[in-house]
Enzyme design. Structure first.
Site, PDB file in Angstrom:
ATOM      1  CG  HIS A 253      -0.356   0.119   2.508  1.00 24.09           C
ATOM      2  ND1 HIS A 253      -0.359  -0.908   3.416  1.00 24.09           N
ATOM      3  CD2 HIS A 253       0.320   1.126   3.086  1.00 24.09           C
ATOM      4  CE1 HIS A 253       0.291  -0.522   4.487  1.00 24.09           C
ATOM      5  NE2 HIS A 253       0.709   0.710   4.315  1.00 24.09           N
TER       6      HIS A 253
ATOM      7  NE  ARG B 212     -10.408  -2.357  -4.153  1.00 23.12           N
ATOM      8  CZ  ARG B 212      -9.110  -2.617  -4.121  1.00 23.12           C
ATOM      9  NH1 ARG B 212      -8.615  -3.597  -4.848  1.00 23.12           N
ATOM     10  NH2 ARG B 212      -8.300  -1.899  -3.370  1.00 23.12           N
TER      11      ARG B 212
ATOM     12  CD  GLU C 222      -8.234  -8.723  -5.435  1.00 22.74           C
ATOM     13  OE1 GLU C 222      -7.173  -8.116  -5.612  1.00 22.74           O
ATOM     14  OE2 GLU C 222      -9.203  -8.219  -4.855  1.00 22.74           O
TER      15      GLU C 222
ATOM     16  CG  ASN D  15      -1.067  -5.420  -7.338  1.00 23.56           C
ATOM     17  OD1 ASN D  15      -0.395  -5.600  -8.328  1.00 23.56           O
ATOM     18  ND2 ASN D  15      -1.635  -4.255  -7.053  1.00 23.56           N
ATOM     19  CG  ASP D  16      -4.397  -9.006  -3.177  1.00 22.63           C
ATOM     20  OD1 ASP D  16      -3.571  -9.225  -2.269  1.00 22.63           O
ATOM     21  OD2 ASP D  16      -5.137  -8.004  -3.182  1.00 22.63           O
TER      22      ASP D  16
ATOM     23  NE  ARG E 188      -0.518  -6.220  -2.168  1.00 20.95           N
ATOM     24  CZ  ARG E 188      -1.620  -5.754  -2.743  1.00 20.95           C
ATOM     25  NH1 ARG E 188      -2.686  -6.526  -2.847  1.00 20.95           N
ATOM     26  NH2 ARG E 188      -1.657  -4.544  -3.220  1.00 20.95           N
TER      27      ARG E 188
ATOM     28  CB  CYS F 297      -7.196  -2.981 -11.968  1.00 25.03           C
ATOM     29  SG  CYS F 297      -7.930  -4.080 -10.750  1.00 25.03           S
TER      30      CYS F 297
HETATM   31  C1  PEP Z   1      -4.624  -6.216  -6.916  1.00 28.69           C
HETATM   32  O1  PEP Z   1      -4.620  -6.968  -5.951  1.00 28.69           O
HETATM   33  O2  PEP Z   1      -4.027  -6.448  -7.980  1.00 28.69           O
HETATM   34  C2  PEP Z   1      -5.333  -4.929  -6.847  1.00 28.69           C
HETATM   35  C3  PEP Z   1      -5.426  -4.155  -7.895  1.00 28.69           C
HETATM   36  O3  PEP Z   1      -5.872  -4.573  -5.654  1.00 28.69           O
HETATM   37  P1  PEP Z   1      -5.022  -3.951  -4.438  1.00 28.69           P
HETATM   38  O4  PEP Z   1      -3.627  -3.717  -4.939  1.00 28.69           O
HETATM   39  O5  PEP Z   1      -5.710  -2.722  -4.008  1.00 28.69           O
HETATM   40  O6  PEP Z   1      -5.093  -5.050  -3.417  1.00 28.69           O
HETATM   41 MG    MG Z   2      -6.074  -6.676  -4.390  1.00 23.61          MG
END
Ligand code: PEP
Ligand code: MG
Length: 617
Positions: free
Chosen positions: A206, A349, A448, A471-472, A482, A519
């Site tokens: 984050h 979201r 994800e 990402n997840d 992560r 995304c």
């Molecule tokens: C992801 O997990 O790829 C995502 C876009 O959501 P966040 O990074 O906010 O968990």
């Molecule tokens: Mg995510």
């Protein structure tokens, strides 16, 4: 890929300042003085003071002592009948007013020119470590008590009771911290922070996401940064290479300036094409949307040529506050975003709180594995009233623009049904009040979690759209936290297991005529975006700043070529081999974009490192 081979982590790089290696968290190159934020405990800037400020700092310390004494007295009184707790508090009371402590703090202020907060922390740490070294177990334990007293004094000095300390920086500085909470990072918007460095984190944690949202250069995952950097040290932070120079010499400073200038030149060159449609070399249209965190970013998104918002991370609405935002407040924020995006779609979201996005509005349970715990849609469904208010705000916003609602971290079809039920209730409540809403509000899921990817055909049949969150997806497919800096080199979206899942989701979408977007950060990287087009993706969402680069990268490759690359990638056994394949095929024509410099000429020592987290890869 342009990561220069640097001396070993933390080794001096003669003849300039020592260089620390981290992970490029947010683009840009910047120089400035460091402000180190104490972070394990209560946060505060370690500020050096002028001799003229000694008196003020001493008075602040004295006032903090009185405040803590008053607090402790209050607590003792509330413990009617005394007991062991009261006698412990009585001991703390004595310690707070103890002369040895006052002496030590005074010396820190006077001799070391440290602000009162820093002086208290340093003095109590030193007293506590002396006590801990004593043989007698009773005295040893007093070390903890001194720590406790120091912590209360530091809090009193900052005037705060919560551990989420906001960063307060008054001069243009580079903030250095172990980690920064979303509250800290959000507070940087109003502070004069020109860059930041954290010891933990990866490109998708984050802290890095927030830095990119705020367009503040950042290097994350810098081991031992707090031990090696002191407040006031001059630094060069290179958010393209992922390096930090402590005490740069003139040459290094000039080089940093040149690199900063060249990066700016590249961004403004790429920005010139913002009004043009995004098409591949053979004219295939690809829709680029923006990921936003803050409503103000909607404007940045448009300025960078976004065709909509593909991910609005609403959880940051809950940052820095003790009570959640009301329905009306959320509506006001959503309508600002919609207004700025005009008739373009905005994918809102549902708040994704928990995991590494720990937000104090919610008193989340202590969990052994928060990433696998009460997070995202699970938390939302367990807080039905909050979810209802959140959804009502979105439903009402749908009357003002193109709203799409997206569910984070869906693992089962039941979760989609459960949210659909709550959404139906929210709509009924809005309708009962006679408030307007759109006829149809698309409800989509984020893919994800591997279970959702494996069930993509069912989700595609039931959801209005799917958006892959790499990402997840990387984190949960490869079982790699992560935020874990030490494992960041393994967390690659090019891992064949991840690629197979992505391919399956895109195919399921095509079969069921369900739009698919992506995304995660993968879409913001030129090589990743090109590979995704090869997999058949025609819509993706990324940080606004990446849009011009990706638009330019897409112009330089044709779909049949990318499809062939995607097919070859699926045949390969390791992430390193996939990355090497992409680099061989695409790097020569993307050199300027990958290096962050126009007319970039490699110096021979550069080259792709499989799994590298640095450069624009
Ligand atoms: C992801 O997990 O790829 C995502 C876009 O959501 P966040 O990074 O906010 O968990
Ligand atoms: Mg995510």
């Amino acid at each position: 890929m342009t990561t220069r081979e640097l001396p070993l982590d933390g080794m001096p790089a003669p003849p300039g300042g020592s260089i620390l290696l981290g992970i490029a968290g947010s683009h840009g190159v910047v120089a400035g003085p460091a402000v180190v934020i104490e972070s394990d405990k209560t946060g505060f800037p370690r500020r050096r003071i002028l001799p003229a400020e000694e008196g003020v700092e001493w008075d602040r310390f004295a006032a903090a002592v009185s405040a803590v004494q008053a607090d402790l007295n209050g607590m003792i009184e509330s413990l009617e009948g005394g007991g062991p707790e009261a006698s412990i508090l009585g001991a703390y009371l004595l310690m707070v007013g103890d002369e040895t402590l006052a002496h030590a703090v005074g010396a820190q202020i006077r001799d070391k020119h440290r602000c009162a907060d820093w002086a208290v922390a340093a003095a109590t740490t030193s007293i506590a470590s002396q006590l801990s070294a004593v043989d007698d177990p009773y005295i040893r334990k007093r070390g903890y008590d001194v720590d406790f007293v120091g912590e209360r004094l530091v809090r009193a000095l900052g005037g705060e009771a919560e551990s989420d300390a906001a960063v307060q920086v008054t001069e243009p500085s580079i903030v250095v911290a172990h980690d920064l909470s979303p509250a800290d990072t959000a507070a940087m918007m109003s502070a004069s922070v020109v860059g930041f460095i954290t010891e933990v984190g990866s490109r998708t944690s984050h802290t890095a996401i927030m830095a990119r949202a705020l367009a503040i250069p950042a290097v994350v995952g810098v081991k031992d940064a707090l031990r090696r950097i002191e407040s006031g040290d001059q630094l060069v932070l290179d958010g393209l290479r992922g390096t930090v120079v402590i005490g740069p010499n003139d040459e290094q400073l000039e080089e940093a300036e040149r690199r900063a200038g060249r990066y700016q030149a590249l961004t403004s060159e790429l920005g010139k094409h913002r009004g043009q449609p995004t098409v591949t070399k053979d004219g295939v249209k690809v829709s680029l949307h923006a990921n936003i965190v803050l409503p103000a970013e909607a404007r940045t998104a448009r300025d960078h040529g976004a065709e909509g918002v593909g991910l609005y991370r609403t959880e940051y609405l809950y940052v820095n506050r003790k009570v959640p935002p009301s329905e009306d407040e959320q509506l006001t924020v959503f309508s600002k975003v919609l207004e700025r995006m005009g008739d373009q779609p905005v994918t809102v979201r549902i708040f994704d709180i928990g995991g590494d996005k720990f937000i104090t509005t919610f008193r989340l349970p202590q969990e052994l594995n928060p990433m696998l715990g009460l997070r995202a849609v699970r938390l939302a469904l367990s807080e039905r009233d909050l979810l209802l208010a959140h959804l009502r705000a979105m439903v009402r916003a749908s009357a003002l623009g193109q709203v799409r609602i997206m569910i984070p971290l869906v693992a089962t079809l039941d979760e989609l049904s459960a949210v659909r039920d709550v959404l139906a209730e929210a709509k009924a409540q809005v309708a009962a009040r006679g408030q307007p809403m759109a006829d149809h509000i698309p409800l989509g899921v984020m893919i994800e979690v591997p279970s959702a990817a494996l069930m993509a055909d069912r989700f595609a049949a039931e959801a209005d759209f799917m958006s892959i969150g790499t990402n997840d997806l990387v984190q949960y497919t490869l079982a790699i936290d992560r935020t874990n800096r030490a494992l960041a080199y393994l967390a690659s979206p090019y891992d064949p297991a991840v690629l197979r899942l992505i391919d399956g989701v895109i195919q399921a979408g095509r079969t069921h005529d369900c739009p698919v977007s992506l995304c995660g950060r993968m879409a913001s990287t030129p090589l990743g975006a090109l590979l995704l087009v090869g997999f058949g993706l025609r819509e993706m969402s990324m940080e606004s700043v990446a849009i011009p680069e990706i638009k330019q990268a897409l112009k330089r490759a044709s779909v049949p070529e990318l499809e062939q690359l995607a097919r070859s990638a699926l045949e390969l056994p390791t992430a390193a081999q996939v990355q090497a394949l992409l680099v061989d095929a695409l790097e020569p024509r993307l050199r300027d974009i990958l290096s962050g410099e126009p007319n970039f000429v490699p110096d021979g020592s550069l080259g792709p490192r499989p799994g590298s987290q640095n450069s624009l890869e």
